[in-house]
Motif scaffolding. Sequence first.
Motif, mmCIF file in Angstrom:
data_model
loop_
_atom_site.group_PDB
_atom_site.id
_atom_site.type_symbol
_atom_site.label_atom_id
_atom_site.label_comp_id
_atom_site.label_asym_id
_atom_site.label_seq_id
_atom_site.Cartn_x
_atom_site.Cartn_y
_atom_site.Cartn_z
ATOM 1 N N VAL A 42 -3.498 -8.393 -7.805
ATOM 2 C CA VAL A 42 -3.056 -8.066 -6.443
ATOM 3 C C VAL A 42 -2.457 -6.665 -6.479
ATOM 4 C CG1 VAL A 42 -1.496 -8.673 -4.558
ATOM 5 C CG2 VAL A 42 -2.586 -10.482 -5.906
ATOM 6 N N SER A 51 -2.183 -11.299 -0.186
ATOM 7 C CA SER A 51 -1.558 -12.248 -1.108
ATOM 8 C C SER A 51 -0.571 -13.156 -0.381
ATOM 9 C CB SER A 51 -0.821 -11.481 -2.217
ATOM 10 O OG SER A 51 0.167 -10.646 -1.658
ATOM 11 N N MET A 73 -7.639 -8.369 -3.990
ATOM 12 C CA MET A 73 -6.613 -8.775 -3.037
ATOM 13 C C MET A 73 -5.513 -7.721 -2.972
ATOM 14 S SD MET A 73 -4.577 -12.423 -2.945
ATOM 15 C CE MET A 73 -6.075 -13.384 -2.905
ATOM 16 N N SER A 119 -1.515 -6.543 -0.993
ATOM 17 C CA SER A 119 -0.274 -7.137 -0.494
ATOM 18 C C SER A 119 0.017 -6.775 0.953
ATOM 19 C CB SER A 119 0.898 -6.694 -1.378
ATOM 20 O OG SER A 119 0.950 -5.280 -1.419
ATOM 21 N N TYR A 173 5.719 -10.673 -3.396
ATOM 22 C CA TYR A 173 4.366 -10.749 -2.826
ATOM 23 C C TYR A 173 3.301 -10.968 -3.899
ATOM 24 C CZ TYR A 173 6.643 -8.888 1.343
ATOM 25 O OH TYR A 173 7.469 -8.714 2.421
ATOM 26 N N LYS A 174 3.752 -11.314 -5.128
ATOM 27 C CA LYS A 174 2.855 -11.604 -6.259
ATOM 28 C C LYS A 174 1.976 -10.416 -6.620
ATOM 29 C CE LYS A 174 4.247 -15.875 -6.632
ATOM 30 N NZ LYS A 174 5.087 -16.285 -7.785
#
Length: 721
Positions: A578, A125, A596, A598, A634-635
């Motif tokens: 994520v 991410s 995805m 992190s 980090y979303k």
Amino acid sequence: KRSTGAADLRHRKTQNCTESNKMAPEERNKENSKLGRSPKYTLIQRFAKLFFGCVAAVTSGMMYAVYLSTYHERKFWFSSRQELEREITFQGDSAIYYSFYKELLKAPSFERGVYELTHNNKTISLKTINAVQQMTLYPELIASVLYQASGSEEVIEPVYFYIGIVFGLQGIYVTALFVTSWVMSGTWLAGMLTVAWFIINRTDTTRIDYSIPSRENWALPYFACQVAALTGYLKKNLNCSAEKLCYLLVSASTYTFMMMWEYSHYLLFIQAVSLFLLDSLALAQTEKVHEVYKIYLFSLFLGYLLQFENSVLLVSPLLSLVAALMLSKCIQMNMRKGTFMSRLLKVMYIYLVLTITVTLNFLLKMFVPHKESEHLLKFIEVKLGLNTTKNFTMNWLLCQESLQAPSQDFFLRLTQSSLLPFYILVLIICLFSVTQVIFRRICGEPLKETVKLEDGRIGERPEVVYHAIHTVLLGCLAMCVEGMKYLWTPYVCMLAAFGVCSPELWMTLFKWLRLKAVHPVLLALILSMAVPTIIGFSLWKEFFPRIMTELSELQEFYDPDTVELMTWIKRQAPMAAVFAGSPQLMGVIKLCTGWMVSSLPLYNDDDLIKRNENIYQIYSKRSAEDIYKILTSYKANFLVIEDSICNEVGPVRGCRVKDLLDIANGHVVCEESDSYAYSKYGRFCHEIKMNYSPYVNYFTRVYWNRSYFVYRINTVISFQS
């Protein structure tokens, strides 16, 4: 002067090559006439020896590859597993490598697949990476091209094709070791003994059992091929065609090895140091050694260009050493002979090379922008006790078993298979013989052009001296870091097998003992056949039943909790989600689901290292708000807590993840020679399971089983009591 020196160098090289071509047939004819053999009989004998040796070498490699495949099937029940269960067997960084291989096969075209890897923004991410350069994915590129170009889609599944290539390379690895010991000893009995010792000590010769896609499993077979070709190239009285073939093989395998493994230039640096010492002792033809240096330079230059201008290769110690060696030799050649300065330079040659190497490397690192991680130097400092650190990553790496000093069990295993005692015997004889040769040189006695069996001078053979120096240097590293044993032990097998099968080595020993009762040449020939035969039979009797039992046993690798977690993610998690968690688990999630993540279990990038340290804070004594801020930066949408890390009971206190985090965060209080973890917050991974405020305000549990707890990271924070 320079042009004259270069012309002399070429003239000497051509002259030596021509002389060896002329001398070899004359010597063989004289020997055959003494024994009453016709040239035709000798030719048939040589051809038969070569043919059966090649068949034995190839068969050994093929049998080892089949053995690995059978053992892998028995261990993981691969053929009876579903695709998800097979992929779970790839752990940590292995999962990442295989996931990119899958992505290449799914791409609409190979070109598109390569582009997506070099501009990858679907793995980590908030980060776009060149995965080919950063993770050295050339093996996956080659495997995907071969899979699609060979039309294997309808014949074999991608995973079988992938691991089949790796097992095939391991077969080539064994064949190369076989050939090396055969070339050195002159008998393929040494090759058979090398293979036997390699397989019996498989725990200490290869990491193939634990990590099939790892870079060294792809790269080390090419290095073994390079060493085999280099061994032949260094031999005296080699005819021109054989010398050219060896030179080409050294060139091709050196470059391929460099492309397969990001740390290959460090291993080539150790090899270059071995050649430098060999040349400094004047035990090899300087022209040949400098040709190998040119191969290093060419491989570094080509690697720099094809690895997206990888500046790490420009600041590598290999480049600095080779440049220093060639510069020093140029100064030496252009200096008038017989003068005080030329004599002083001969004495100070090693010091001059080391000074230029260090200076050049310092200047290159100062002026060439590079992304070489400083963690390697810091790790060496801490490992040698020159520094201390509270850094989590550094201490975590130091706690890894592969980075510890080798255990007593390692030496016990090598001794039980009789490998270590024979290696020490062979090494001592070789090094003492080299010392003897150096002493003779100091006394003014020149080296013999052709060393005969009755001379008993094993230390005058350049290829033998090279391997003795090479194994000593690798052995020094293996004594410091256990993970280096995978580089050292295979060549220990090769050198020990060569020694016990070499009449010259036994003859060298008998020359020192001054045997008179028995003819030493006859006894050396007998022992070179009898000793390896006895060793072979004893190994067969003791270890063959164990190997067969190992292959017949059905081991069970089943991880239902991880399978359930991956199934839930694929079915319930949004495609844009994520995930955050330990880097090792994130690698498996990326492979099995494609979602995805992190962080990744990679330690060659400063940003990724920092990410790993931050996300590992979920196992520290930090507040819910701190953890929430880290994860949202980090979303991340989902958090995965592993019970095995949270409730870890490690054998060594202070090496558990939570202990290392407490040290790094300053949450450790020392009282009366004991240490305690203290913080005003409880351990996050424990507290979040209690489902009380403020943890429920930031995180909502959405899935759990015996091993994993999955929490959704709330986008809207609800402050409830």
